[in-house]
Design a protein around this motif. Structure first.
Motif, PDB file in Angstrom:
ATOM      1  N   PRO A 197      42.175  26.981  17.240  1.00 57.59           N
ATOM      2  CA  PRO A 197      42.593  26.315  16.003  1.00 57.59           C
ATOM      3  C   PRO A 197      41.460  25.497  15.401  1.00 57.59           C
ATOM      4  O   PRO A 197      40.535  25.076  16.101  1.00 57.59           O
ATOM      5  CB  PRO A 197      43.727  25.402  16.457  1.00 57.59           C
ATOM      6  N   THR A 198      41.548  25.257  14.105  1.00 58.33           N
ATOM      7  CA  THR A 198      40.590  24.369  13.449  1.00 58.33           C
ATOM      8  C   THR A 198      40.979  22.926  13.754  1.00 58.33           C
ATOM      9  O   THR A 198      42.079  22.647  14.233  1.00 58.33           O
ATOM     10  CB  THR A 198      40.614  24.580  11.928  1.00 58.33           C
ATOM     11  N   ALA A 199      40.073  22.015  13.446  1.00 59.38           N
ATOM     12  CA  ALA A 199      40.368  20.593  13.642  1.00 59.38           C
ATOM     13  C   ALA A 199      41.553  20.168  12.774  1.00 59.38           C
ATOM     14  O   ALA A 199      42.402  19.386  13.212  1.00 59.38           O
ATOM     15  CB  ALA A 199      39.138  19.751  13.311  1.00 59.38           C
ATOM     16  N   ALA A 200      41.632  20.698  11.560  1.00 58.84           N
ATOM     17  CA  ALA A 200      42.751  20.363  10.665  1.00 58.84           C
ATOM     18  C   ALA A 200      44.070  20.858  11.246  1.00 58.84           C
ATOM     19  O   ALA A 200      45.091  20.166  11.172  1.00 58.84           O
ATOM     20  CB  ALA A 200      42.522  20.959   9.279  1.00 58.84           C
ATOM     21  N   GLU A 201      44.063  22.040  11.838  1.00 57.96           N
ATOM     22  CA  GLU A 201      45.281  22.582  12.459  1.00 57.96           C
ATOM     23  C   GLU A 201      45.712  21.721  13.643  1.00 57.96           C
ATOM     24  O   GLU A 201      46.901  21.464  13.833  1.00 57.96           O
ATOM     25  CB  GLU A 201      45.060  24.030  12.898  1.00 57.96           C
ATOM     26  N   LEU A 202      44.744  21.281  14.439  1.00 62.62           N
ATOM     27  CA  LEU A 202      45.074  20.406  15.567  1.00 62.62           C
ATOM     28  C   LEU A 202      45.668  19.089  15.076  1.00 62.62           C
ATOM     29  O   LEU A 202      46.652  18.586  15.646  1.00 62.62           O
ATOM     30  CB  LEU A 202      43.838  20.136  16.424  1.00 62.62           C
ATOM     31  N   THR A 239      45.576  19.888  22.709  1.00 60.43           N
ATOM     32  CA  THR A 239      44.283  20.567  22.796  1.00 60.43           C
ATOM     33  C   THR A 239      44.172  21.512  23.987  1.00 60.43           C
ATOM     34  O   THR A 239      43.318  22.389  23.983  1.00 60.43           O
ATOM     35  CB  THR A 239      43.115  19.552  22.851  1.00 60.43           C
ATOM     36  N   THR A 240      45.016  21.366  24.993  1.00 58.09           N
ATOM     37  CA  THR A 240      44.915  22.239  26.161  1.00 58.09           C
ATOM     38  C   THR A 240      45.708  23.539  26.028  1.00 58.09           C
ATOM     39  O   THR A 240      45.632  24.384  26.906  1.00 58.09           O
ATOM     40  CB  THR A 240      45.359  21.510  27.447  1.00 58.09           C
ATOM     41  N   VAL A 241      46.453  23.708  24.936  1.00 60.05           N
ATOM     42  CA  VAL A 241      47.199  24.953  24.721  1.00 60.05           C
ATOM     43  C   VAL A 241      46.192  26.074  24.505  1.00 60.05           C
ATOM     44  O   VAL A 241      45.290  25.957  23.678  1.00 60.05           O
ATOM     45  CB  VAL A 241      48.143  24.823  23.499  1.00 60.05           C
ATOM     46  N   HIS A 253      48.953  28.614   8.732  1.00 57.09           N
ATOM     47  CA  HIS A 253      47.620  28.734   8.116  1.00 57.09           C
ATOM     48  C   HIS A 253      47.107  30.180   8.074  1.00 57.09           C
ATOM     49  O   HIS A 253      46.057  30.409   7.491  1.00 57.09           O
ATOM     50  CB  HIS A 253      46.623  27.839   8.857  1.00 57.09           C
ATOM     51  N   ARG A 254      47.816  31.091   8.670  1.00 55.01           N
ATOM     52  CA  ARG A 254      47.355  32.491   8.636  1.00 55.01           C
ATOM     53  C   ARG A 254      47.693  33.156   7.349  1.00 55.01           C
ATOM     54  O   ARG A 254      48.510  32.896   6.603  1.00 55.01           O
ATOM     55  CB  ARG A 254      47.991  33.286   9.778  1.00 55.01           C
ATOM     56  N   CYS A 313      54.393  23.368  18.518  1.00 57.81           N
ATOM     57  CA  CYS A 313      53.882  22.725  17.306  1.00 57.81           C
ATOM     58  C   CYS A 313      52.549  23.359  16.895  1.00 57.81           C
ATOM     59  O   CYS A 313      52.328  23.651  15.721  1.00 57.81           O
ATOM     60  CB  CYS A 313      53.708  21.224  17.529  1.00 57.81           C
ATOM     61  N   ARG A 314      51.701  23.566  17.861  1.00 55.15           N
ATOM     62  CA  ARG A 314      50.396  24.175  17.575  1.00 55.15           C
ATOM     63  C   ARG A 314      50.575  25.598  17.060  1.00 55.15           C
ATOM     64  O   ARG A 314      49.926  25.997  16.093  1.00 55.15           O
ATOM     65  CB  ARG A 314      49.532  24.144  18.832  1.00 55.15           C
ATOM     66  N   ASP A 315      51.471  26.381  17.671  1.00 54.27           N
ATOM     67  CA  ASP A 315      51.717  27.747  17.211  1.00 54.27           C
ATOM     68  C   ASP A 315      52.265  27.772  15.793  1.00 54.27           C
ATOM     69  O   ASP A 315      51.857  28.612  14.975  1.00 54.27           O
ATOM     70  CB  ASP A 315      52.709  28.455  18.141  1.00 54.27           C
ATOM     71  N   LEU A 316      53.192  26.883  15.491  1.00 52.13           N
ATOM     72  CA  LEU A 316      53.778  26.834  14.151  1.00 52.13           C
ATOM     73  C   LEU A 316      52.726  26.541  13.090  1.00 52.13           C
ATOM     74  O   LEU A 316      52.674  27.197  12.033  1.00 52.13           O
ATOM     75  CB  LEU A 316      54.891  25.790  14.080  1.00 52.13           C
ATOM     76  N   ILE A 317      51.893  25.555  13.347  1.00 54.39           N
ATOM     77  CA  ILE A 317      50.853  25.192  12.378  1.00 54.39           C
ATOM     78  C   ILE A 317      49.834  26.313  12.243  1.00 54.39           C
ATOM     79  O   ILE A 317      49.418  26.666  11.147  1.00 54.39           O
ATOM     80  CB  ILE A 317      50.178  23.854  12.764  1.00 54.39           C
ATOM     81  N   ARG A 318      49.458  26.910  13.366  1.00 53.61           N
ATOM     82  CA  ARG A 318      48.485  28.026  13.321  1.00 53.61           C
ATOM     83  C   ARG A 318      49.055  29.170  12.505  1.00 53.61           C
ATOM     84  O   ARG A 318      48.363  29.765  11.688  1.00 53.61           O
ATOM     85  CB  ARG A 318      48.193  28.476  14.761  1.00 53.61           C
ATOM     86  N   HIS A 319      50.326  29.485  12.708  1.00 53.45           N
ATOM     87  CA  HIS A 319      50.967  30.575  11.964  1.00 53.45           C
ATOM     88  C   HIS A 319      51.041  30.247  10.474  1.00 53.45           C
ATOM     89  O   HIS A 319      50.823  31.108   9.627  1.00 53.45           O
ATOM     90  CB  HIS A 319      52.376  30.824  12.512  1.00 53.45           C
TER      91      HIS A 319
END
Length: 117
Positions: free
Chosen positions: A69-74, A61-63, A116-117, A108-114
């Motif tokens: 990000p959405t809660a689902a992405e987190l 969460t601190t990234v 979902h785009r 990990c956060r970047d990969l998931i965010r990407h």
């Protein structure tokens, strides 16, 4: 996760004319034992902290990059982080070891965010 080879083996045995209730009981027992082992590893990983005492959720969460990000992405990024750390744990790797070479929680956060785009 059960290996593909093990799945093929179980399927081949299940199609055999020689399968019995004892065979089914043995396979179920083996799968439950594997699931219990994986749950214990997962529990240990989820409780992991880094050298500064931050837990995995705090690290995710601190990234601060690439938007909010959405809660689902987190949640997905957290699950991905746990899976990668569990795989690394087989080789004695900890979150601090990963921190020497990469920002694994951020990646990990970047990969998931990407995704979902």
């Amino acid at each position: 996760m059960i290996s593909r080879d093990r799945i093929r083996q179980i399927r081949a045995e299940a199609e055999s004319e020689h399968r019995t209730h004892e065979w089914a009981d043995r396979v179920i027992d083996e799968l439950l034992t594997e699931a219990e082992t994986r749950n214990a590893v997962d529990f240990a990983i989820r409780g992991m902290t880094d050298s500064k005492g931050r837990n995995l959720a705090q690290r995710i969460t601190t990234v601060q990059r690439h938007g909010t990000p959405t809660a689902a992405e987190l949640d997905e990024a957290y699950d991905l982080l746990v899976l990668i750390l569990a795989a690394g744990a087989k080789y004695g790797l900890t979150l601090d070891d990963w921190d020497w070479v990469a920002d694994l929680p951020g990646t990990c956060r970047d990969l998931i965010r990407h995704k979902h785009r």
